[in-house]
Design an enzyme around this catalytic site. Structure first.
Site, PDB file in Angstrom:
ATOM      1  N   ASP A 125      33.230  17.210  44.891  1.00  0.00           N
ATOM      2  CA  ASP A 125      31.971  16.503  44.687  1.00  0.00           C
ATOM      3  C   ASP A 125      31.929  15.409  45.735  1.00  0.00           C
ATOM      4  OD1 ASP A 125      31.794  18.083  42.441  1.00  0.00           O
ATOM      5  OD2 ASP A 125      31.519  16.428  41.038  1.00  0.00           O
ATOM      6  N   SER A 157      37.371   8.610  47.500  1.00  0.00           N
ATOM      7  CA  SER A 157      37.644   8.382  48.919  1.00  0.00           C
ATOM      8  C   SER A 157      36.812   9.314  49.769  1.00  0.00           C
ATOM      9  CB  SER A 157      39.134   8.538  49.210  1.00  0.00           C
ATOM     10  OG  SER A 157      39.436   8.010  50.476  1.00  0.00           O
ATOM     11  N   HIS A 159      39.331  21.112  45.902  1.00  0.00           N
ATOM     12  CA  HIS A 159      39.649  22.519  45.673  1.00  0.00           C
ATOM     13  C   HIS A 159      39.573  23.320  46.970  1.00  0.00           C
ATOM     14  CE1 HIS A 159      39.153  22.291  41.148  1.00  0.00           C
ATOM     15  NE2 HIS A 159      38.680  21.111  41.557  1.00  0.00           N
TER      16      HIS A 159
END
Length: 301
Positions: free
Chosen positions: A104, A263, A161
């Site tokens: 995300d 981050s 991921h």
């Protein structure tokens, strides 16, 4: 008439500038390493009152959505930061021609890698070789390719991921600072991503031999990076900057690791990969959404 119209604009710009200066001062001019160590300790406190107040404060200042989390309650603020998702919460673009977003994020600077340089923010660039810790061969492998800067805010899902079926070739930890990575800091700190603590993850995708590199970059309050596929992942800082060979194979969408707050991930692809044309700076992406298109030869493979 000109004075009447311009003066409010100037005052508004001055207010914005003052707010940005204050933000930069509060998030960067304090002892960054000390603040990061303190946050790492404090966020792990598993006392109900501390946990509840911490999560409530976090939600007050950040856009946090815990509705898609696998767990309904968390023992600590840290557990909420690194929450896992319930199954099916992030559909993965299955098309083998697509490289997906590993996390995300808010899409930042992106485009083509030219003359070994990438944009940090409009009007300010940095050298790819510096981001990669001086690895000239790896920098050359991405010349003419595409890149995308993915910023994870404090309230977002913090795990990342595999963007495609891949194998991990190596991991290298690079020690550095913990500057904030928000746009305010990006405008003020030259080559910020090259200054911060980070890791270089060398990947091969689609069995076609194409090298893709992920560079997770740490930030203030965040400088913990964990890689679930690597035994040394819990102690990357102890590797002394060595390049760690790896043979891990991951399917598209498999978890690779997580930040302990929020981050940035810089995604680097070689020539032939193209960013999806509808992507614009500032767009919010979800893990598993399309990010780049593979070269036609790779799609056929």
């Amino acid at each position: 008439m000109m004075t009447v119209s311009v003066s409010p604009l100037r005052r508004a710009l001055a207010r914005v500038g003052a707010q940005e200066d204050l933000n930069f001062l509060l998030t960067n001019r304090l002892p960054r390493r000390l603040a990061t160590r303190f946050m790492g300790w404090f966020s792990r406190i598993e006392q109900p009152l501390v946990r509840d107040l911490s999560i409530a404060t976090w939600r007050l200042f950040c856009d946090v959505d815990l509705s898609d989390a696998r767990e309904a309650r968390f023992p600590s603020l840290h557990a909420a930061f690194i929450r896992a998702l319930r199954p099916g919460a992030r559909p993965i673009a299955a098309d083998p021609a697509i490289l997906t977003s590993p996390s995300d994020a808010i899409l930042g600077a992106h485009g083509r890698i030219e003359a070994g340089r990438l944009l940090q923010i409009k009007g300010l660039s940095y050298r790819l070789i510096e981001l990669l810790g001086g690895d000239a061969q790896l920098a050359e492998a991405h010349e003419g390719g595409s890149y995308a800067t993915l910023r994870l805010t404090a309230g977002m899902y913090h795990r990342f991921h595999a963007p495609h079926d891949l194998r991990v070739e190596s991991v290298r930890h690079i020690w550095g600072d913990t500057w904030n990575v928000n746009p305010i800091a990006l405008k003020r700190v030259e080559a910020l991503f090259c200054r911060n603590e980070r890791a270089v993850l060398r990947l091969r995708v689609a069995e076609a031999g194409h090298a893709v590199t992920l560079v997770p970059v740490a930030a203030i309050l965040v400088a913990g990076l964990r890689l679930g596929f690597l035994p040394e992942g819990a102690a990357l800082r102890r590797t002394g900057g060595q390049t760690l060979p790896c043979t891990a194979r991951l399917a598209k969408g498999d978890e690779m690791g997580w930040f302990e707050h929020g981050s940035t991930i810089v995604v680097l692809a070689p020539a032939g990969f193209t960013l999806l044309p509808d992507l614009t700076e500032g767009r919010r992406l979800r893990m598993g959404e399309p990010l780049m298109r593979l070269p036609p030869a790779a799609q056929a493979g």
